[in-house]
Scaffold this motif. Structure first.
Motif, PDB file in Angstrom:
ATOM      1  N   LEU A 167       0.820  -1.210   0.000  1.00 27.41           N
ATOM      2  CA  LEU A 167       0.000   0.000   0.000  1.00 27.41           C
ATOM      3  C   LEU A 167       0.859   1.266   0.000  1.00 27.41           C
ATOM      4  N   ALA A 168       2.027   1.212   0.649  1.00 23.04           N
ATOM      5  CA  ALA A 168       2.911   2.382   0.671  1.00 23.04           C
ATOM      6  C   ALA A 168       3.520   2.641  -0.697  1.00 23.04           C
ATOM      7  N   LEU A 169       3.890   1.592  -1.411  1.00 22.83           N
ATOM      8  CA  LEU A 169       4.406   1.777  -2.770  1.00 22.83           C
ATOM      9  C   LEU A 169       3.318   2.320  -3.684  1.00 22.83           C
ATOM     10  N   THR A 170       2.092   1.896  -3.450  1.00 18.33           N
ATOM     11  CA  THR A 170       0.967   2.472  -4.187  1.00 18.33           C
ATOM     12  C   THR A 170       0.872   3.967  -3.916  1.00 18.33           C
TER      13      THR A 170
ATOM     14  N   ALA B 289      -6.222  13.932  -4.949  1.00 18.47           N
ATOM     15  CA  ALA B 289      -7.119  13.319  -3.965  1.00 18.47           C
ATOM     16  C   ALA B 289      -6.872  11.819  -3.885  1.00 18.47           C
ATOM     17  N   VAL B 290      -6.635  11.200  -5.030  1.00 15.30           N
ATOM     18  CA  VAL B 290      -6.318   9.767  -5.047  1.00 15.30           C
ATOM     19  C   VAL B 290      -5.009   9.520  -4.298  1.00 15.30           C
ATOM     20  N   ALA B 291      -4.031  10.405  -4.508  1.00 12.85           N
ATOM     21  CA  ALA B 291      -2.754  10.269  -3.804  1.00 12.85           C
ATOM     22  C   ALA B 291      -2.939  10.459  -2.305  1.00 12.85           C
ATOM     23  N   ALA B 292      -3.760  11.435  -1.915  1.00 12.85           N
ATOM     24  CA  ALA B 292      -4.027  11.665  -0.493  1.00 12.85           C
ATOM     25  C   ALA B 292      -4.703  10.453   0.131  1.00 12.85           C
ATOM     26  N   ALA B 293      -5.656   9.882  -0.578  1.00 11.16           N
ATOM     27  CA  ALA B 293      -6.359   8.705  -0.069  1.00 11.16           C
ATOM     28  C   ALA B 293      -5.410   7.525   0.115  1.00 11.16           C
ATOM     29  N   ALA B 294      -4.506   7.347  -0.838  1.00 15.05           N
ATOM     30  CA  ALA B 294      -3.552   6.237  -0.738  1.00 15.05           C
ATOM     31  C   ALA B 294      -2.612   6.433   0.443  1.00 15.05           C
ATOM     32  N   ALA B 295      -2.236   7.689   0.719  1.00 15.71           N
ATOM     33  CA  ALA B 295      -1.302   7.960   1.813  1.00 15.71           C
ATOM     34  C   ALA B 295      -1.962   7.813   3.180  1.00 15.71           C
ATOM     35  N   ILE B 296      -3.145   8.402   3.360  1.00 18.70           N
ATOM     36  CA  ILE B 296      -3.772   8.354   4.686  1.00 18.70           C
ATOM     37  C   ILE B 296      -4.179   6.931   5.033  1.00 18.70           C
TER      38      ILE B 296
END
Length: 662
Positions: free
Chosen positions: A217-220, A265-272
């Protein structure tokens, strides 16, 4: 004998990749044997990872250009070994990729994984859960190989589950590269799918280094941030660098030319999602590494504009030791296998061996893995002010020297006679940088002449230009890297030894800063995205930006963002860029960051500067362009966004397009 048998199978079955059609051999007998038992197929799966790099190999014989190809570092060492240096000197190209020639190798990994997917139904002696586990790991390994290809070479050829046949005609193998967006979506979806059946953590210390759900998930999250960034998301940089790069088979742009803010927003969702990831017991899997303060930890400054700064961590910077909280992650002091900041990390012999290039020549080191003056100037003062706006409490000066020795941070000795440029700096500076008059413990050796040394780099000093044992064994900028060096490490003297080092492939601090960056880029817009079946809305939430940016700062003993800062998008972005530059120094992020931001040409065009190492002490402390022809020969060229594809592949496959400029 069983181990030998499996290794022979792996060697045979992994010898071909789908692009190298001249080398195919018939391995049917060996492959048939592998798929008779679950233990053989698992060995075959992990065998594929032997073609993946030691991720810590970012300096000597690197698999990727790394820090030596950025404004972080510089050296006079042989560019045939330090090939990141060779890359910026224009020595690497499509016919001479050197250690960067991994296109074939990483496709071998993909082929091996696809072979497992195509034949795993032949195995009969495993349970459903055992099969799910192997499928998940295999999917991760394949996605990671594609990820490495994409990051280094740009768009790839996606094969899905196909095992390319042997001995076909050229038309069968001639297929175009996929578009960048399609590559990102495929790789992220594969990481996502793999994560569903991957464990939250490794089962034992013995398995440390194996990927987990969090790693996938972090690499994503890392890839989603890159995908949203200027260079890959239709920003000015995308149009400038890739506006004319079109796939010849259908005329489509390899890199999107229209900006899509929703990607942030997709990047923010993946990070949180990674930040909030919990195990089955509901406990947070990850947290920033901290060491509690003790009576030797210096007090925090009371002269900051951050009203929360003096609160207890994580709501402020008090209660922890900033120097050890940062330094111990990299020098081997903290136990890596239980470090909750490391989302994915691996023991790295490359990093351990590399420390010799940073060590004083007087202690058997090579003394020449340098840091640039730009990096020195980027570090702040102990109270978080820049060197251009220092306070009376922690002044910055380029005149004079310290008059007394003191313990600047807990366990860090700052000598008397240190140039004032290096006085009163933030904890990460002392954890990462070696400078003239720096104190080196080298405590493991019992030879008193080889330990507790003050090292100077003046031209006529023992570790300076005129007296070293080899002409490249001195720091031509006046600074060396110390981030991965432990106080016990020594390279000469009786009983000298080195603490084993761990390389952090991805850690929580990166995900936090990625989340902050993604939120900051959303501006006044809000976007709703699906996160594991749940609808979540993201906007430029200043409290979330404050919370996660400040945690990284507080861990370093520094104040966070103020209300004034948070009100200005450009200020926040500038601070994020500086923070990533310092926090991830020598962790192979800078090379990719300046490219995705569209800052590559500006950042790399700045002339390398340092101290006057060609002079004795009386003229040493002045900013100069070091006396190396390499500085004027450094190449800054838009084509260097990606490595070139090997020319042999272009000759063999007419539908292939080379990366632009090569």
């Amino acid at each position: 004998m069983k181990h030998t048998f499996i290794l022979v199978i792996l060697a045979l079955a992994s010898s071909c990749d789908y692009l190298s059609i001249n080398d195919y051999i018939d391995n049917d007998l060996a492959i048939d044997t592998i798929f008779t038992q679950k233990r053989y197929i698992e060995a075959y799966m992990w065998g594929a990872t032997t073609y993946l790099p030691d991720e810590g190999a970012i300096f000597s014989n690197p698999y990727t250009p790394g820090p030596m190809a950025t404004d972080e570092a510089f050296c006079e060492f042989n560019s045939g070994e330090f090939q990141g240096m060779g890359f910026v000197l224009g020595e690497r190209n499509e016919t001479s990729l050197g250690s960067f020639d991994k296109w074939h190798t990483w496709y071998q990994v993909i082929r091996q994984c696809n072979t497992i997917f195509n034949r795993m139904d032949e195995v009969r002696d495993w349970t459903i859960s055992e099969r799910q586990r192997i499928v998940a790991y295999t999917r991760f390994i394949r996605a990671y190989a594609y990820y490495l290809l994409l990051m280094n070479y740009g768009p790839v050829v996606l094969l899905g589950d196909e095992v390319v046949e042997n001995n076909e005609n050229i038309a069968y193998y001639d297929r175009p590269r996929d578009l960048y967006d399609d590559c990102v979506e495929y790789i992220c979806s594969e990481f996502e799918e793999a994560s569903r059946d991957m464990p939250y953590s490794v089962a034992s210390v013995v398995e440390f280094g194996q990927p987990t759900k969090g790693a996938a998930l972090a690499l994503t999250a890392r890839l989603r941030l890159q995908h949203a960034s200027n260079l890959y998301n239709g920003g000015n940089a995308a149009r400038m660098y890739f506006g004319n790069w079109i796939r010849k088979t259908d005329g489509k742009h390899y890199i999107q030319q229209t900006y899509d803010r929703r990607r942030w927003a997709v990047a923010a969702a993946a990070a949180i999602r990674v930040i909030n990831l919990k195990d089955d017991a509901g406990t947070n899997l990850y947290e920033l590494h901290t060491v509690l303060k003790d009576n030797k930890t210096p007090p925090l400054s009371e002269n900051t504009s951050d009203p929360d700064y003096l609160n207890l961590y994580p709501l402020g910077a008090d209660g922890i030791d900033p120097y050890h909280s940062y330094a111990d992650m990299f020098n081997g002091e903290a136990v890596a296998s239980v470090n909750k900041e490391f989302i994915w990390a691996r023991t790295s012999s490359s990093i351990t061996n590399f420390t010799r290039y940073t060590f004083p020549n007087a202690n058997g080191g090579y003394n020449g893995a340098c840091v640039t003056q730009k990096i020195i100037d980027a570090y702040e003062m102990a109270d978080g002010r820049s060197i251009d706006a220092s306070s009376e409490e922690y002044p910055y000066s380029e005149a004079g020297f310290t008059t007394t020795a003191r313990e600047m941070y807990n366990g860090y000795r700052l000598n008397a006679g240190v140039y004032n440029m290096y006085n009163n700096r933030e904890a990460r500076f002392y954890a990462s940088i070696g400078f003239s008059e720096c104190f080196w413990e080298m405590a493991s050796t019992t030879d008193v002449a080889q330990k507790n040394l003050t090292i100077t780099y003046y031209s006529d000093a023992p570790n300076g230009k005129e007296l070293v044992s080899n002409s490249s064994y001195y720091p031509i900028t006046g600074y060396v890297m110390r981030k991965y060096n432990h106080p016990n490490d020594a390279w000469a003297g009786e009983a000298a030894r080195r603490i084993a080092k761990t390389y952090p492939i991805i850690r929580l601090a990166e995900i936090m800063l990625s989340y902050v960056e993604a939120l900051n880029e959303l501006g006044s817009e809000a976007f709703t995205v699906d996160v594991d079946g749940e609808q979540q809305t993201f906007s430029r939430d200043i409290e979330q930006i404050r919370k996660y940016y400040n945690q990284v700062r507080y861990r370093a003993g520094l104040p966070g963002l103020t209300d004034f800062d948070l009100g200005d998008y450009n200020i926040v972005l500038s601070k994020i860029k500086r923070e990533r530059m310092i926090e991830f120094l020598f962790e192979n992020r800078r090379y990719f960051d300046v490219r995705r931001w569209g800052d590559y040409e500006l950042s790399e065009s700045a002339t390398v500067m340092g101290m006057n190492t060609a002079s004795p002490k009386d003229a040493y402390y002045q900013r100069v362009v070091p006396g190396s022809s390499r500085i004027s020969r450094r190449v800054v060229d838009r084509k260097m966004i990606f490595l070139p594809l090997p020319k042999t592949e272009l000759k063999r496959l007419p539908a292939f397009d080379q990366n632009p400029g090569w």
